[in-house]
Design an enzyme around this catalytic site. Sequence first.
Site, mmCIF file in Angstrom:
data_model
loop_
_atom_site.group_PDB
_atom_site.id
_atom_site.type_symbol
_atom_site.label_atom_id
_atom_site.label_comp_id
_atom_site.label_asym_id
_atom_site.label_seq_id
_atom_site.Cartn_x
_atom_site.Cartn_y
_atom_site.Cartn_z
ATOM 1 N N ARG A 235 0.903 -1.312 -0.042
ATOM 2 C CA ARG A 235 0.123 0.052 -0.230
ATOM 3 C C ARG A 235 0.909 1.122 0.017
ATOM 4 N NH1 ARG A 235 -2.202 0.039 6.268
ATOM 5 N NH2 ARG A 235 -0.459 1.629 7.002
ATOM 6 N N ASN A 305 11.697 0.608 1.830
ATOM 7 C CA ASN A 305 10.412 1.543 2.107
ATOM 8 C C ASN A 305 9.649 1.177 3.382
ATOM 9 O OD1 ASN A 305 8.041 3.455 1.179
ATOM 10 N ND2 ASN A 305 7.262 1.177 1.177
ATOM 11 N N GLY A 307 8.088 1.031 6.854
ATOM 12 C CA GLY A 307 8.230 2.126 7.821
ATOM 13 C C GLY A 307 6.991 1.903 8.722
ATOM 14 N N LYS A 312 4.913 9.169 20.137
ATOM 15 C CA LYS A 312 4.732 9.707 21.834
ATOM 16 C C LYS A 312 5.626 10.675 21.994
ATOM 17 C CE LYS A 312 1.150 6.888 23.121
ATOM 18 N NZ LYS A 312 -0.231 7.625 23.301
ATOM 19 N N ASN A 316 6.301 9.898 27.557
ATOM 20 C CA ASN A 316 5.245 8.954 27.474
ATOM 21 C C ASN A 316 5.611 7.871 26.599
ATOM 22 O OD1 ASN A 316 3.298 10.550 28.909
ATOM 23 N ND2 ASN A 316 2.608 11.917 27.303
ATOM 24 N N ASN A 364 10.929 16.184 15.005
ATOM 25 C CA ASN A 364 9.525 16.421 14.941
ATOM 26 C C ASN A 364 8.877 16.103 16.408
ATOM 27 O OD1 ASN A 364 7.139 17.493 14.032
ATOM 28 N ND2 ASN A 364 6.604 15.560 12.656
ATOM 29 N N TYR A 370 11.150 7.941 15.694
ATOM 30 C CA TYR A 370 10.913 7.889 14.133
ATOM 31 C C TYR A 370 12.052 8.909 13.573
ATOM 32 C CZ TYR A 370 8.587 8.495 9.729
ATOM 33 O OH TYR A 370 8.542 8.417 8.498
ATOM 34 N N THR A 404 -0.927 9.560 2.096
ATOM 35 C CA THR A 404 -1.036 8.131 2.150
ATOM 36 C C THR A 404 -1.713 7.962 3.625
ATOM 37 O OG1 THR A 404 0.956 7.972 3.733
ATOM 38 C CG2 THR A 404 1.201 7.964 1.421
HETATM 39 P P1 NAD Z 1 2.066 3.020 5.065
HETATM 40 O O1 NAD Z 1 1.974 2.631 6.423
HETATM 41 O O2 NAD Z 1 1.110 3.139 4.287
HETATM 42 O O3 NAD Z 1 2.973 1.997 4.445
HETATM 43 C C1 NAD Z 1 4.180 1.194 5.044
HETATM 44 C C2 NAD Z 1 4.084 -0.349 4.608
HETATM 45 O O4 NAD Z 1 5.053 -0.850 5.327
HETATM 46 C C3 NAD Z 1 2.873 -1.047 5.210
HETATM 47 O O5 NAD Z 1 2.320 -1.729 4.148
HETATM 48 C C4 NAD Z 1 3.216 -1.929 6.350
HETATM 49 O O6 NAD Z 1 2.612 -3.211 6.239
HETATM 50 C C5 NAD Z 1 4.711 -2.339 5.686
HETATM 51 N N1 NAD Z 1 5.556 -2.666 6.807
HETATM 52 C C6 NAD Z 1 5.555 -2.136 8.201
HETATM 53 N N2 NAD Z 1 6.190 -3.113 8.973
HETATM 54 C C7 NAD Z 1 6.808 -3.843 8.156
HETATM 55 C C8 NAD Z 1 7.799 -5.069 8.416
HETATM 56 N N3 NAD Z 1 8.253 -5.096 9.534
HETATM 57 N N4 NAD Z 1 8.030 -5.912 7.389
HETATM 58 C C9 NAD Z 1 7.595 -5.700 6.150
HETATM 59 N N5 NAD Z 1 7.023 -4.615 6.082
HETATM 60 C C10 NAD Z 1 6.453 -3.762 7.148
HETATM 61 O O7 NAD Z 1 3.139 4.201 4.879
HETATM 62 P P2 NAD Z 1 3.666 5.206 3.948
HETATM 63 O O8 NAD Z 1 3.340 6.413 4.057
HETATM 64 O O9 NAD Z 1 3.588 4.476 2.587
HETATM 65 O O10 NAD Z 1 5.313 5.070 4.175
HETATM 66 C C11 NAD Z 1 6.147 4.384 3.437
HETATM 67 C C12 NAD Z 1 7.781 4.961 3.850
HETATM 68 O O11 NAD Z 1 7.647 6.260 3.646
HETATM 69 C C13 NAD Z 1 7.752 4.518 5.308
HETATM 70 O O12 NAD Z 1 9.134 4.295 5.420
HETATM 71 C C14 NAD Z 1 7.781 6.072 5.855
HETATM 72 O O13 NAD Z 1 8.276 6.106 7.293
HETATM 73 C C15 NAD Z 1 8.122 6.891 4.897
HETATM 74 N N6 NAD Z 1 7.472 8.320 4.803
HETATM 75 C C16 NAD Z 1 6.138 8.544 4.739
HETATM 76 C C17 NAD Z 1 5.696 9.610 4.523
HETATM 77 C C18 NAD Z 1 4.437 10.224 4.202
HETATM 78 O O14 NAD Z 1 4.101 11.493 4.448
HETATM 79 N N7 NAD Z 1 3.636 9.187 4.061
HETATM 80 C C19 NAD Z 1 6.936 10.787 4.963
HETATM 81 C C20 NAD Z 1 8.214 10.692 5.308
HETATM 82 C C21 NAD Z 1 8.486 9.197 5.105
#
Ligand code: NAD
Length: 463
Positions: A235, A305, A307, A312, A316, A364, A370, A404
């Site tokens: 996703r 990717n 994450g 918190k 906390n 942040n 994070y 997202t």
């Molecule tokens: P999301 O939560 O929609 O997707 C993350 C995916 O990682 C999920 O499908 C989840 O199941 C998978 N995942 C989590 N733990 C896992 C594990 N242990 N093993 C395998 N898969 C695992 O998040 P997103 O918004 O698509 O973010 C993707 C990446 O981009 C992340 O690293 C996030 O930190 C980074 N990011 C996102 C944003 C944002 O604005 N959305 C901003 C900065 C960075």
Amino acid sequence: MSDQYQAFAKSPIGKFVIKNLGLPSPTALDRFQAGAPVIQGAVLLGAAVNSTLTGAISQVLSNIHADTYAGNNAQLQQTAAEVGLNLRAFNSGDKESKFKALVFDASGIENADQLKDLYEFFNPVARQIEASGRVIVIGTTPEKAGSVSAAIAQRALEGFVKSVGKEFKKGVVAELVYVDKGAEANLESTLRFLLSPRSAYVSGQVIRVSKGKAVKVDWAQPLAGKTAVVTGASRGIGEAIAHVLARDGAHVICLDIPPQQADLERVAGEIGGSVLALDITAADAGEKIKAAAADKGGLDIIVHNAGVTRDKTLANMKPELWDMVININLASNERVNDYLLNNDGLNANGRIVCVSSISGIAGNLGQTNYAASKAGVIGLVKFTAPTLKNGITINAVAPGFIETQMTAAIPFAIREAGRRMNSMSQGGLPVDVAETIAYFASTASTGLNGNVVRVCGQSLLGA
Ligand code: NAD
């Protein structure tokens, strides 16, 4: 995830309200369509006296058949002609012509006085750039300059470019590229990316191009024949990465945790990829990834990717939330890389692309875990890059606010602030991150190693 404010801003009543209240009016950004030319619209090319990169830049503009104009600059015209770029004349008094890109070779700037060349090129045409336009300044790596004066002048380019990114509005992005001596032939993938709408949400960035083996690629399918693993592919951003890498020709192994199996199969089915249901924190994750790619010619690209956030305030935060975020976002990347690099798990000319975050740059509230993990990812890239062999590279993207499920979960007021506090006045899309990753992953990106590029619309955070 949708940006309802942007939809409202485009409606007749929305335009009226926004104008009268002085609210931000986000421009609908151009985005890349498969099969479209690299750039649609005219390019104005300029160069400081005695610049050394004009030939390489002109070669790329010629390769992409860009409709290129230049003012009265005999040196530039001669260099362009030598590489077959047909420059059309631009009279600097002409206030009617519009440009999709303004490209300036600043490599000849060797002292503070010569920075005036920038002013003289950009000032007369500052109002003639189209919406979703590109400003690209190309210089030489300051740290490797021949004199302190030259290093200072080249370093000054960064402030200029970042200010242009904030001033020009209308979805215009501005970037600086530093090219090492001898790396001219490695410029093409970067210029193609920056000139095209693939870089729609990348602005105010400094990209460093170093010398790598020059390779020929089919630019329509730069990843043809390559095998990629994308973690967290079921996703959000990971799904978009899987789609873009497959569009560019790669076979994509979509990896996510077993509970995401159904979505993982859907994504893999849409792109003709395969599925690897695996928790990336498992001790044998590297081994399983290598094995999954074994019958596909071995692994060429890994995109870290996956994450999570578990926000918190520090006071906390339970220790398990700390451990979980550090383990998934950072330690697993390091473990998997170590396994692949020490066990022939990544083919020659392989690509490692990590996903950091502007949180890892700016910090942040509520994100000590994070932000530490994502700053660690930047460290991973910086310190691994010089150790790599066999043409393997490592780079990272640092997304800002991307629409997202992760950002949809942020409380409304903070979400709205994150969305608007950037030069584009809007959040980015998962595809914007995916396009930047595909650029790093490209077979042609041999000269990119150790870069961290923010995909944040020039967010004010940590800028
Ligand atoms: P999301 O939560 O929609 O997707 C993350 C995916 O990682 C999920 O499908 C989840 O199941 C998978 N995942 C989590 N733990 C896992 C594990 N242990 N093993 C395998 N898969 C695992 O998040 P997103 O918004 O698509 O973010 C993707 C990446 O981009 C992340 O690293 C996030 O930190 C980074 N990011 C996102 C944003 C944002 O604005 N959305 C901003 C900065 C960075």
